[in-house]
Design an enzyme around this catalytic site. Sequence first.
Site, short mmCIF file in Angstrom:
data_model
loop_
_atom_site.label_atom_id
_atom_site.label_comp_id
_atom_site.label_asym_id
_atom_site.label_seq_id
_atom_site.Cartn_x
_atom_site.Cartn_y
_atom_site.Cartn_z
N MET A 137 -5.29 8.44 11.76
CA MET A 137 -6.19 8.91 10.68
C MET A 137 -7.16 9.98 11.17
O MET A 137 -8.33 9.97 10.83
CB MET A 137 -6.97 7.72 10.09
CG MET A 137 -6.06 6.64 9.53
SD MET A 137 -6.94 5.10 9.16
CE MET A 137 -7.28 4.48 10.82
N ASP B 36 0.83 -1.20 0.00
CA ASP B 36 0.00 0.00 0.00
C ASP B 36 0.86 1.26 0.00
O ASP B 36 2.10 1.18 0.01
CB ASP B 36 -1.00 -0.01 1.16
CG ASP B 36 -0.33 -0.07 2.52
OD1 ASP B 36 0.66 0.68 2.73
OD2 ASP B 36 -0.78 -0.84 3.39
N LYS C 103 -4.34 2.71 -0.62
CA LYS C 103 -5.60 3.37 -0.29
C LYS C 103 -5.29 4.68 0.42
O LYS C 103 -4.52 4.73 1.37
CB LYS C 103 -6.47 2.50 0.62
CG LYS C 103 -6.85 1.16 0.01
CD LYS C 103 -7.86 0.44 0.86
CE LYS C 103 -7.30 0.03 2.20
NZ LYS C 103 -6.22 -0.94 2.09
#
Length: 470
Positions: free
Chosen positions: A386, A251, A273
């Site tokens: 996040m 990723d 992503k």
Amino acid sequence: MDFLPLGLKLTGQTVVIVGGGDTALRKAGLLHRSGAVMRLIAPQWRTDLCALVEQGGGVCQQRLYQEGDLDQARLVVACTDDDALNQRIAGQCHARGLPVNVVGRPELSSFVFPALVDRDPLFVAVTSSGASPVLVRRLRDQLEAWLPARWGRLATFLGRLRESVAARLPGRRQREAFWEAQLDGPLMEQVLSGHESEAEQALERALANIDGNQPAARGEVYLVGAGPGDPDLLTFRGHHLLTKADVVLYDRLVAPEIVALARADAEKVYVGKARDQHALPQGEINDLLVHYASQGKRVCRLKGGDPFIFGRGGEELEKVVAAGIDFQVVPGVTAAAGCAAYAGIPLTHRDHAQSVRFVTGHRRDGSVDLDWPNLVAEQETLVFYMGLVGLKEICDQLMAHGRSPDTPIALVSRGTTDAQEVITGQLDSLPAAIEGRTVHAPTLIIVGSVVSLHPRYRWFGEAGGSTPDA
């Protein structure tokens, strides 16, 4: 790469050396061992240099260099004390498309000599593309001390039996699996300890036990945490499985240097992503793991941080488990531990915090709907993954539920990398302080008294790499 490391066969090929000093002697020693036929051009030279050239069937011509000396040459080495002459030789070589090394001048060279760790027929080449010869020598010395002297014997042993194994196992995957199984067993130590006959007998027995109807190779999935960014934080176990993999799914949070550690022939699939921008939906990534492993391939799923801490590792294993595919999970340095350490913020400290809590700042539906009443203990450090987009709501909710407005808070952007930036402030002021400012993802949010230790314990990155809230 400024220079691509290559192995060049020079046996019987003409190599011109212009210069007769110590540097010429060092290069001639390497070229002699490669079987090159050297032509030495210099007004004067060391006697041992000329003797080495003649020993290999070459000639020594005691005169000034002429462009005609390049005729029929395969390589050229320019190592005179005259920089203008070296530049002229380089220009003439480039015009002819002739590889040239100007010693100490990589910008004039089309090839460089690496430092070699010699375990003939096994060689390890180390080069800095001419940027730092001293560093290269230091690394070579460390490799010399680490790599057993008998590894050349092991390489010779394996090479001697390569054809017989290939004849019994024509499929590449079968051969690789066979050799890996042998090297994981006692064979390596038997050869390194001088018991080659025993090793050969054991290998012949292993070959004899192979029938012509070998079962298909069984696939496996390796779920590997690659750490938060710094490639040096990859674990030894993670590195081992990465180099075994036939397919690597990685990723956007995985450092390119880590992906580059995979085998050159491994298939590399980007499945990165970002928030609301998926190269592949999560379900398709899960399906890919099963798809490749069902073909008998070893699949390494490289994930930033730790796969089981906000890494969706559990989701990705569901279909793997349901399909009955073997798997391994290798933990990685999670972002909270790695970024906090590189920011100089201890997550726990007896004078500041007796516990730490990892919290996702971005739920599946995009909300920041958390158990706020249980996130306001003064002696606890909070780490939000996040959470950059929801920073203002996080700060507002913590204050609304009792956390002091002057509680220290830090944003660690691109932590553990050379681009790391640490922005510190307070709950009541940091969101406004960064408004309109570009803060790069991935970003970690740390809340608690421990953040006040950042200026004192900061150690990584440039002195100006941290920004306090004005």
